[in-house]
Write a protein that holds these residues in place. Structure first.
Motif, mmCIF file in Angstrom:
data_model
loop_
_atom_site.group_PDB
_atom_site.id
_atom_site.type_symbol
_atom_site.label_atom_id
_atom_site.label_comp_id
_atom_site.label_asym_id
_atom_site.label_seq_id
_atom_site.Cartn_x
_atom_site.Cartn_y
_atom_site.Cartn_z
ATOM 1 N N GLN A 298 0.815 -1.214 0.000
ATOM 2 C CA GLN A 298 0.000 0.000 0.000
ATOM 3 C C GLN A 298 0.852 1.270 0.000
ATOM 4 O O GLN A 298 0.369 2.354 0.309
ATOM 5 C CB GLN A 298 -0.910 0.005 1.249
ATOM 6 N N MET A 299 2.107 1.154 -0.354
ATOM 7 C CA MET A 299 3.045 2.275 -0.300
ATOM 8 C C MET A 299 3.490 2.660 -1.700
ATOM 9 O O MET A 299 3.669 1.798 -2.570
ATOM 10 C CB MET A 299 4.267 1.853 0.547
ATOM 11 N N SER A 300 3.677 3.949 -1.956
ATOM 12 C CA SER A 300 4.143 4.379 -3.272
ATOM 13 C C SER A 300 5.600 3.977 -3.473
ATOM 14 O O SER A 300 6.370 3.853 -2.511
ATOM 15 C CB SER A 300 4.012 5.902 -3.415
ATOM 16 N N LYS A 301 5.961 3.766 -4.730
ATOM 17 C CA LYS A 301 7.340 3.394 -5.051
ATOM 18 C C LYS A 301 8.299 4.505 -4.628
ATOM 19 O O LYS A 301 9.419 4.240 -4.157
ATOM 20 C CB LYS A 301 7.466 3.126 -6.545
ATOM 21 N N GLU A 302 7.871 5.753 -4.760
ATOM 22 C CA GLU A 302 8.718 6.884 -4.391
ATOM 23 C C GLU A 302 9.068 6.850 -2.902
ATOM 24 O O GLU A 302 10.234 7.016 -2.522
ATOM 25 C CB GLU A 302 7.995 8.195 -4.731
ATOM 26 N N THR A 303 8.057 6.600 -2.064
ATOM 27 C CA THR A 303 8.300 6.536 -0.614
ATOM 28 C C THR A 303 9.195 5.360 -0.261
ATOM 29 O O THR A 303 10.146 5.492 0.522
ATOM 30 C CB THR A 303 6.957 6.419 0.145
#
Length: 336
Positions: free
Chosen positions: A31-36
């Motif tokens: 559930q996390m963005s690739k950027e983060t």
């Protein structure tokens, strides 16, 4: 003494919460963005942060490891490309999520040893088993007694505590047989290892299904440990007694490549005099001439899938099915 970096320092440097850092460390990034995720991972590497897995283990009673059990009487069992590909896929999936892989090879004579499995301190078990159905069942029951998430490779077992992952070897056998029947072959032999494998059983059944429809038969030739020496001896013994077959179906690419070499040494042309096929289409098949007609295996992907299911089970996620079957496809070549 160098100061130990804390999770709080990583979170502050990455401008995220400590929970976010923990999720990255433990592979909970769905559930996390690739950027983060990439930002946190970069800070972890930059600061040299080392998660305290021993403390986590004490808190959760988790070993952060998966056990892999391989029942194979061949001493060099990891030389088998299918086994090593499954192990690689599983290991890489686990490593990306900070789990380790504990690999245990077991010989048939060790099945009754009480501690052989109890010494594997893991959060889940993946197994690849050979030998008779009775021997395989003994190991399966021992693993079930550990009460751990359990993935069985290349075999079905009637117990809903087990998740089975396999490729469609029955279909693979049918595809090979259909191909050879279209080439008007009438006299077949199938090269099989002495050690019984569920995948080989299914390939033979698939081949026989198609041949029986065409009123054709096939003879199973046992090739010991699948090595060149045993394969050569078995093939030459057959030829001496019964002449050349029209088609040789190797139970895997290794035995098929051995057959091509043996025929070449005898001055027999492949495919003009004898057609040869294999199974698995691993990179090693590219080193033989003519190129093998074979079946594409997804062994590495099967290992990855085993890792996914085991970690999902450990985290108590719902899994849709207890059985996953990877499709197969025929790989064109010049050997048949």
């Amino acid at each position: 003494m160098k100061k130990k970096i804390t999770i709080r320092e990583v979170a502050e440097a990455a401008k995220v919460t400590m929970m976010t850092v923990s999720n990255v460390v433990n592979g909970k990034t769905d559930q996390m963005s690739k950027e983060t995720r990439d930002k946190v991972q970069a800070v972890i590497e930059q600061l040299g942060y080392k998660p305290n897995h021993s403390a986590k283990t004490l808190r959760t009673k988790s070993s952060l490891s998966i056990g892999m059990v391989i029942l194979d009487d061949v001493p060099e069992f990891l030389a088998d490309t299918y086994t090593s590909q499954v192990a690689s896929g599983l290991s890489n999936y686990l490593a990306d999520r900070n789990y380790s892989l504990i690999l245990q090879g077991i010989r048939s004579q060790s099945i009754q040893t009480k501690s052989i499995l109890e010494e594997i301190h893991a959060d889940g078990i993946c197994a690849i088993l050979s030998g008779s159905k009775e021997k395989r069942e003994k190991i399966i029951k021992k693993i079930l007694n550990l009460n751990l998430p359990f993935v069985l490779i290349q075999e079905k077992y009637p117990d809903n505590r087990i998740h089975s992952i396999m490729q469609d070897d029955f279909k693979a056998g049918k595809l090979i047989a259909e191909f050879l029947v279209k080439k008007d072959c009438k006299k077949f032999i199938f090269l099989a290892p002495k050690q019984n494998w569920p995948a080989i059983e299914q390939r033979v059944l698939g081949v026989k299904k198609i041949l029986s429809r065409n009123n054709l038969n096939i003879e199973i030739i046992e090739c010991g440990d699948e090595g060149l020496k045993d394969t050569k001896s078995a093939v030459l013994n057959y030829i001496e007694k019964k002449g050349f077959p029209e088609a040789i179906i190797g139970g895997n690419d290794k035995m098929a490549m051995g057959a091509i070499r043996i025929l070449s040494e005898k001055g027999i042309s492949v495919p003009n005099d004898v057609r040869v096929t294999g199974f698995n289409a691993f990179e090693t098949a590219a080193y033989i001439t003519p190129n093998l007609v074979t079946i594409q295996s997804k062994a590495y992907e099967i290992g990855m899938e085993a890792g996914r299911i085991l970690i999902d089970r450990i985290k108590h996620k719902i899994i849709d099915s207890n059985e996953i079957v990877f499709p197969v496809s025929l790989v064109a070549g010049e050997s048949a």
